[in-house]
Scaffold this motif. Structure first.
Motif, PDB file in Angstrom:
ATOM      1  N   ASP A  82     -73.922 -97.343  64.374  1.00  0.00           N
ATOM      2  CA  ASP A  82     -73.807 -97.086  62.933  1.00  0.00           C
ATOM      3  C   ASP A  82     -74.463 -95.742  62.599  1.00  0.00           C
ATOM      4  O   ASP A  82     -75.670 -95.543  62.827  1.00  0.00           O
ATOM      5  N   ASN A  83     -73.679 -94.823  62.086  1.00  0.00           N
ATOM      6  CA  ASN A  83     -74.178 -93.480  61.759  1.00  0.00           C
ATOM      7  C   ASN A  83     -75.310 -93.515  60.741  1.00  0.00           C
ATOM      8  O   ASN A  83     -76.243 -92.712  60.821  1.00  0.00           O
ATOM      9  N   ALA A  84     -75.253 -94.409  59.796  1.00  0.00           N
ATOM     10  CA  ALA A  84     -76.303 -94.505  58.772  1.00  0.00           C
ATOM     11  C   ALA A  84     -77.626 -94.927  59.406  1.00  0.00           C
ATOM     12  O   ALA A  84     -78.685 -94.397  59.060  1.00  0.00           O
ATOM     13  N   GLU A  85     -77.580 -95.881  60.332  1.00  0.00           N
ATOM     14  CA  GLU A  85     -78.809 -96.321  61.015  1.00  0.00           C
ATOM     15  C   GLU A  85     -79.375 -95.197  61.871  1.00  0.00           C
ATOM     16  O   GLU A  85     -80.597 -94.990  61.908  1.00  0.00           O
ATOM     17  N   TYR A  87     -78.949 -91.990  61.393  1.00  0.00           N
ATOM     18  CA  TYR A  87     -79.492 -91.007  60.453  1.00  0.00           C
ATOM     19  C   TYR A  87     -80.866 -91.457  59.943  1.00  0.00           C
ATOM     20  O   TYR A  87     -81.822 -90.668  59.923  1.00  0.00           O
ATOM     21  N   ASP A  88     -80.976 -92.715  59.528  1.00  0.00           N
ATOM     22  CA  ASP A  88     -82.237 -93.232  58.987  1.00  0.00           C
ATOM     23  C   ASP A  88     -83.363 -93.142  60.021  1.00  0.00           C
ATOM     24  O   ASP A  88     -84.492 -92.753  59.697  1.00  0.00           O
ATOM     25  N   LEU A  89     -83.049 -93.515  61.274  1.00  0.00           N
ATOM     26  CA  LEU A  89     -84.070 -93.470  62.315  1.00  0.00           C
ATOM     27  C   LEU A  89     -84.501 -92.022  62.594  1.00  0.00           C
ATOM     28  O   LEU A  89     -85.707 -91.727  62.683  1.00  0.00           O
ATOM     29  N   LYS A  91     -84.257 -89.465  60.563  1.00  0.00           N
ATOM     30  CA  LYS A  91     -84.955 -88.970  59.369  1.00  0.00           C
ATOM     31  C   LYS A  91     -86.394 -89.470  59.342  1.00  0.00           C
ATOM     32  O   LYS A  91     -87.322 -88.710  59.064  1.00  0.00           O
ATOM     33  N   LYS A  92     -86.578 -90.748  59.646  1.00  0.00           N
ATOM     34  CA  LYS A  92     -87.927 -91.339  59.651  1.00  0.00           C
ATOM     35  C   LYS A  92     -88.819 -90.624  60.665  1.00  0.00           C
ATOM     36  O   LYS A  92     -89.958 -90.252  60.348  1.00  0.00           O
ATOM     37  N   GLU A  93     -88.315 -90.420  61.861  1.00  0.00           N
ATOM     38  CA  GLU A  93     -89.106 -89.758  62.906  1.00  0.00           C
ATOM     39  C   GLU A  93     -89.378 -88.295  62.566  1.00  0.00           C
ATOM     40  O   GLU A  93     -90.475 -87.787  62.810  1.00  0.00           O
ATOM     41  N   ASP A  95     -89.500 -86.976  59.495  1.00  0.00           N
ATOM     42  CA  ASP A  95     -90.468 -86.957  58.385  1.00  0.00           C
ATOM     43  C   ASP A  95     -91.877 -87.230  58.890  1.00  0.00           C
ATOM     44  O   ASP A  95     -92.848 -86.614  58.434  1.00  0.00           O
TER      45      ASP A  95
END
Length: 125
Positions: A82-85, A87-89, A91-93, A95
């Protein structure tokens, strides 16, 4: 003899003026130095060495986080579709790594706790 006496008196006046000017400059310099020392003790002013050390610490921590991201995320990302997952992972790392650069207060605190440069609160005059 009169011109000699007048020349000598003029010499004394000029040297006395120079001495007064030197005393005024010395007093001004001492005042400026006392202000700088006070600002440093209050934490309003930092030594160049302290800033360099704190920035070096921050950048090394940032570099370590960035360099560890591939090893940390490779296995997890390989199992994700899943591209959204993804991206979220990422982004979190990212940040989290960037937070290292924004936390300069901690870098200064750690650097100051570890510093033992032999400075004392009172300098000999």
């Amino acid at each position: 003899m009169k011109p000699t006496v007048q020349a000598y008196l003029a010499y004394l006046r000029n040297n006395n003026g120079d001495l007064n000017q030197q005393r005024a400059e010395l007093t001004k310099t001492k005042k400026e130095l006392a202000k700088l020392e006070l600002d440093e003790r209050k934490g309003d002013l930092h030594r160049t060495e302290d800033i360099e050390q704190a920035l070096s610490t921050m950048l090394m921590n940032f570099r370590t986080k960035i360099m560890s991201m591939p090893a940390k995320l490779a296995k997890t990302l390989a199992g994700m579709s899943d591209n959204a997952e993804i991206y979220d992972l990422l982004k979190k790392e990212t940040d989290e790594a960037l937070d290292e650069l924004s936390d300069y207060d901690t870098a200064f605190a750690v650097q100051q706790e570890g510093a033992d440069d032999g400075r004392t609160d009172e300098e000999p005059e």
